[in-house]
Design a protein around this motif. Structure first.
Motif, short mmCIF file in Angstrom:
data_model
loop_
_atom_site.label_atom_id
_atom_site.label_comp_id
_atom_site.label_asym_id
_atom_site.label_seq_id
_atom_site.Cartn_x
_atom_site.Cartn_y
_atom_site.Cartn_z
N ALA A 461 0.83 -1.21 0.00
CA ALA A 461 0.00 0.00 0.00
C ALA A 461 0.86 1.25 0.00
N GLN A 462 1.94 1.24 0.80
CA GLN A 462 2.83 2.40 0.84
C GLN A 462 3.58 2.56 -0.48
N ARG A 463 3.91 1.43 -1.12
CA ARG A 463 4.57 1.50 -2.42
C ARG A 463 3.63 2.14 -3.45
N ASP A 464 2.36 1.75 -3.40
CA ASP A 464 1.39 2.34 -4.32
C ASP A 464 1.26 3.84 -4.09
N GLU A 465 1.25 4.25 -2.81
CA GLU A 465 1.13 5.67 -2.49
C GLU A 465 2.36 6.45 -2.97
N ALA A 466 3.51 5.76 -2.98
CA ALA A 466 4.75 6.43 -3.38
C ALA A 466 5.02 6.29 -4.88
N GLY A 467 4.00 5.88 -5.62
CA GLY A 467 4.18 5.75 -7.07
C GLY A 467 5.08 4.61 -7.47
N GLY A 468 5.07 3.52 -6.68
CA GLY A 468 5.85 2.34 -7.03
C GLY A 468 7.21 2.28 -6.38
N LEU A 469 7.58 3.29 -5.58
CA LEU A 469 8.89 3.30 -4.93
C LEU A 469 8.82 2.63 -3.56
N ASP A 470 9.90 1.90 -3.20
CA ASP A 470 9.94 1.23 -1.91
C ASP A 470 10.35 2.19 -0.81
N ASN A 471 9.83 1.95 0.39
CA ASN A 471 10.27 2.67 1.59
C ASN A 471 11.47 1.90 2.15
N ILE A 472 12.68 2.37 1.85
CA ILE A 472 13.88 1.60 2.20
C ILE A 472 14.05 1.49 3.71
N HIS A 473 13.55 2.47 4.47
CA HIS A 473 13.69 2.39 5.93
C HIS A 473 12.81 1.29 6.50
N LEU A 474 11.61 1.15 5.95
CA LEU A 474 10.72 0.09 6.40
C LEU A 474 11.30 -1.28 6.05
N GLN A 475 11.88 -1.39 4.85
CA GLN A 475 12.43 -2.67 4.42
C GLN A 475 13.66 -3.06 5.22
N ALA A 476 14.46 -2.08 5.59
CA ALA A 476 15.72 -2.38 6.25
C ALA A 476 15.52 -3.16 7.54
N GLY A 477 14.44 -2.88 8.25
CA GLY A 477 14.22 -3.54 9.54
C GLY A 477 13.45 -4.83 9.43
N SER A 478 12.97 -5.19 8.26
CA SER A 478 12.12 -6.39 8.18
C SER A 478 12.28 -7.11 6.85
N ALA A 479 13.51 -7.17 6.34
CA ALA A 479 13.73 -7.71 5.00
C ALA A 479 13.24 -9.15 4.87
N GLY A 480 13.32 -9.93 5.95
CA GLY A 480 12.91 -11.32 5.89
C GLY A 480 11.40 -11.51 5.86
N TRP A 481 10.64 -10.45 6.07
CA TRP A 481 9.19 -10.58 6.17
C TRP A 481 8.46 -9.94 4.99
N LEU A 482 9.20 -9.56 3.98
CA LEU A 482 8.57 -8.76 2.94
C LEU A 482 8.13 -9.56 1.72
N ARG A 483 8.12 -10.84 1.81
CA ARG A 483 7.61 -11.64 0.69
C ARG A 483 6.89 -12.88 1.23
N TYR A 484 5.99 -13.35 0.43
CA TYR A 484 5.26 -14.57 0.80
C TYR A 484 6.22 -15.77 0.74
N ARG A 485 5.92 -16.77 1.52
CA ARG A 485 6.77 -17.96 1.56
C ARG A 485 6.71 -18.74 0.24
N TYR A 486 5.53 -18.76 -0.39
CA TYR A 486 5.37 -19.59 -1.59
C TYR A 486 4.59 -18.84 -2.67
N ARG A 487 4.78 -19.32 -3.91
CA ARG A 487 3.97 -18.83 -5.04
C ARG A 487 2.79 -19.75 -5.30
N HIS A 488 2.97 -21.05 -5.01
CA HIS A 488 1.92 -22.04 -5.24
C HIS A 488 1.91 -23.04 -4.09
N ILE A 489 0.72 -23.48 -3.70
CA ILE A 489 0.57 -24.50 -2.66
C ILE A 489 -0.33 -25.61 -3.21
N VAL A 490 0.12 -26.87 -3.06
CA VAL A 490 -0.66 -28.03 -3.45
C VAL A 490 -0.88 -28.89 -2.21
#
Length: 747
Positions: A461-490
């Motif tokens: 949501a913040q990326r959308d508000e910033a016109g597609g730019l990442d908030n590097i300060h937010l990412q720096a403290g939580s890099a391991g939590w910024l993506r889903y674990r999987y693309r597909h689940i069976v």
């Protein structure tokens, strides 16, 4: 020098005949296919076109055997049979092939072989002892069906004259053995009493080609799922081995292939009765998803199921299907192991002991005893806490008051308030003793994954508000939590996952195309996990499909298994009703055998004698590990093992992780046999008071909703046990038989 671009395929029906050939012929056939691919016109192969036919050719395999091939295109060949040379060049009008106008697949029939198989189904003619009136000719099985109707359903046209001669089911089964698959399915459905529209809907339409069929384009026909062919050297080598050919790795029924390759706009579910290939579809679906991944070294596909034993089997079969390269892109884990891994990642210092459901119920009873509370049942409270409060990740009393309790009966606000207070006390009790249940682990994992999902949503949501730019300060403290674990689940055996499992899985993968693919059958639900997926965020509405053709269970066993379910209705995991309408088999065998006994000692001795008789019979020598004895309780399993040992029959009990060794008859409770299969299945102790248990019957007067759930689960356990068999089922009991056997006893 190998001729470039030569393709040599082997038709499905051909490999069945090849398996019956002498070993020496199989060896020369493997050499033949290498020589043919190198140069089909080599002198030693004697490739020649059969007289009067534009596509059918023969080629020399050895001095005595010839391969019959269809020339699909200039450099594309299909082996349709391997025969002795004396059977190849005469009566060529008996060989019929073409493209099915419904499926678009190539069909080949040797009418002489079919007719000989039908004749084997004729009853022997006994000489008359006295003159008698000539009996009226029996009516044909399909006398009330026109050629046009049969053709519209996909029956192979060359077989129509033969079909008109059939008067018994045994003759029909002789034809089905060598007929194209759709023809066999249609004819058996007719004999089972299905009408035209029902067969069209359940048998024909699901395998119809999506595009118009050109009856002369054999090369296009060879690429359709309805043409089941072997193309790789490795697959052909398996055909030629003396052992079983792993057909599931190569051949998919057209309905299965469509489900594997389809693109879904969201979560999708495949249901189907036992032996219909749900797990096969799940494995091929995993491969299909991996094949479409960009290059990488991550594992973006999760394959999961409800226990460790089944997860190990999935890993082994996925390795067979695609090798280490496929395994390298897939995370395979049973769902509780996955939840525990997530919790330990977040709480590395967590050293609590994890207890099972039986231990948890005992703790509930101890709490009620300490409080002097007699109004509540410990098992009911545990289910309510595990299935509703933890299962739906409910964090407050107000949320519990609003929670759905599908299939659990009705309770008022005052009762919910009492349950909530007791649940809080129970949680504190476990915490003081540094223990936790698997439901708590899963609920904690679900919360952690939902928190991760929320963080991802916030960043997006913040990326959308910033016109597609990442908030590097937010990412720096939580890099391991910024993506889903999987693309597909069976998910395999989806009906046995708990509500919190679904909450966790839903949060692990972004919502969208091909996110979650699940297979299962609620008729085989053996645990108390009744869920409505939509309420847990997994919306499968409009993306559910059903498999109806059993590849494991014979028609005779299937009929008895369905009788066990008489009178029950089952949910479809989404608030609707699930049925086994159209569930069928083209396999033939003996009806289940029933064995009443005087007492439990006599029953065990009878079981041992039965197995000993199989071992002694020269035509019945089956590996002991392909024989199983299923009983209601662990104690009975131990007693059966002791009795077999007294009779000199090696036996091995099935534990939580599967059979404890490979040698001996497999023995276990009905719970242990989920996901397994055997040539011969013995089910013992099927008496009233054990199937279902006596304590289930007592619930009828105190908790009707729970009584119905437990009765359904008991039926499902027996249904699962019966349908583990490939060739035969023997059912033993002492005293009064289980009420579930009543339809079987009357049939």
């Amino acid at each position: 020098m190998k001729t470039p671009g030569i393709t040599l395929r082997l038709l499905d029906k051909a490999d069945k005949e090849i398996l019956k050939l002498p070993r020496s012929v199989k060896g020369t056939l493997y050499d033949f296919q290498h020589k043919f691919k190198a140069n089909p016109n080599a002198t030693g192969l004697k490739l020649q076109q059969l007289k009067g036919d534009s596509r059918l050719w023969s080629a020399r395999v050895n001095d005595d055997h010839r391969a019959l091939l269809l020339r699909l295109a200039d450099d594309d060949w299909l082996i349709v049979a391997v025969k002795h040379r004396k059977d190849v060049y005469e009566n060529l009008d008996r060989l019929a092939y073409g493209i099915n106008h419904i499926t678009g697949g190539i069909e080949y029939v040797d009418l002489q072989v079919v007719e000989e198989s039908i004749l084997r189904g004729l009853a022997p003619v006994r000489p008359a002892t006295a003159p008698r009136t000539e009996p009226a000719a029996p009516q044909g099985l399909f006398a009330n069906w026109s050629d046009e109707q049969l053709s519209d359903l996909g029956v192979a046209a060359p077989l129509l004259p033969v079909i008109r001669t059939l008067t018994t089911e045994d003759q029909l089964l002789g034809l089905v053995e060598y007929a194209p698959q759709l023809t066999g399915e249609v004819l058996l459905a007719i004999v089972d009493g299905k009408d035209f529209d029902s067969i069209l809907d359940h048998v024909t339409t699901p395998v119809a080609a999506p595009e118009p069929v050109d009856p002369e384009d054999f090369q296009a026909a060879a690429e359709r799922p309805a043409t089941m062919v072997t193309t790789s050297d490795a697959a052909l080598e398996e055909v030629l081995k003396d052992g079983d050919f792993g057909r599931w790795k190569v051949f998919l029924h057209p309905t299965q292939a469509k489900l594997v390759e389809r693109t879904y706009s969201g979560p999708a579910r495949v249901s189907g009765g036992p032996g219909t290939g749900k797990t096969i579809v799940a494995l091929h679906r995993v491969k299909h998803l991996v094949d479409r991944l960009p290059p990488g070294h991550t594992k973006p596909v999760l394959l999961t199921t409800y226990n460790k034993n089944l997860a190990a089997d999935l890993r082994s079969r996925l390795l067979e299907l695609g090798g280490e390269e496929l395994l390298a892109r897939v995370d395979i884990s049973h769902v509780d192991q996955l939840a525990l891994r997530i919790v330990r990642e977040a709480e590395p210092g967590n050293s609590k002991q994890t207890i099972d459901d039986n231990q948890a119920v005992r703790e509930w009873q101890a709490l009620l005893d300490e409080l002097g509370e007699t109004a509540w049942d410990a098992e009911f409270l545990h289910e309510e806490w595990a299935q509703v409060i933890l299962g739906q990740v409910i964090g407050s009393r107000a949320d519990y008051f609003r929670a759905r309790r599908a299939g659990r009966g009705t309770i008022g606000r005052a009762e919910r308030a009492e349950i909530w207070q007791l649940a809080e006390r129970f949680t504190q009790r476990l915490e003081r003793s540094r223990r936790q249940t698997w439901d708590q682990v899963t609920e904690r994992a679900a919360r952690l994954e939902m928190e991760r999902e929320q963080r991802i949503a916030t960043i997006e949501a913040q990326r959308d508000e910033a016109g597609g730019l990442d908030n590097i300060h937010l990412q720096a403290g939580s890099a391991g939590w910024l993506r889903y674990r999987y693309r597909h689940i069976v998910v395999d055996e989806a009906q046995d996952l708990r509500p919190a499992h679904w909450k966790m899985l839903r949060a692990m993968v972004p919502s969208g195309q091909d996110d979650i693919f699940l297979v299962g059958d609620t008729h085989q639900r053996i645990y108390r996990n009744q869920v409505t997926l939509g309420s847990l965020g997994v919306h499968i509405r409009g993306r559910s499909s059903k498999l109806t053709l059993s590849y494991r269970t014979t028609r005779q066993i299937l009929r008895s298994a369905l009788d066990v379910l008489t009178g029950e209705s089952y949910d479809d995991l989404d608030g609707g009703e699930e049925t086994l309408a159209g569930f069928r088999s083209v396999l033939n065998g003996a009806a289940p055998q029933l064995h009443p006994c005087g007492d439990w000692n006599a029953e065990r001795s009878a079981v041992a004698a039965h197995i000993a008789a199989w071992s002694a019979h020269p035509d019945e020598r089956i590996p002991l590990e392909q024989i199983a004895v299923c009983v209601p309780t662990n104690h009975m399993a131990g007693e059966v093992a002791y009795t077999l040992a007294q009779h000199g029959i090696p036996a091995v009990e099935i534990g939580p992780d599967g059979p404890r060794s490979d040698s001996g008859v497999h023995i276990g409770t009905m719970f242990r046999f989920k996901g397994l299969e055997y040539q011969r299945m013995i089910i013992a102790g099927v008496r009233d008071g054990l199937v279902p248990r006596e304590n289930v019957n007592r619930l009828k007067g105190t908790d009707l909703a729970r009584y119905r759930r437990e009765m359904q689960r008991a039926r499902s356990l027996l249904f699962v046990a019966v349908t583990r068999a490939r060739d035969s089922v023997d059912i033993f009991w002492h005293g009064a038989p289980s009420p579930f056997l009543k339809p079987v006893l009357l049939s």
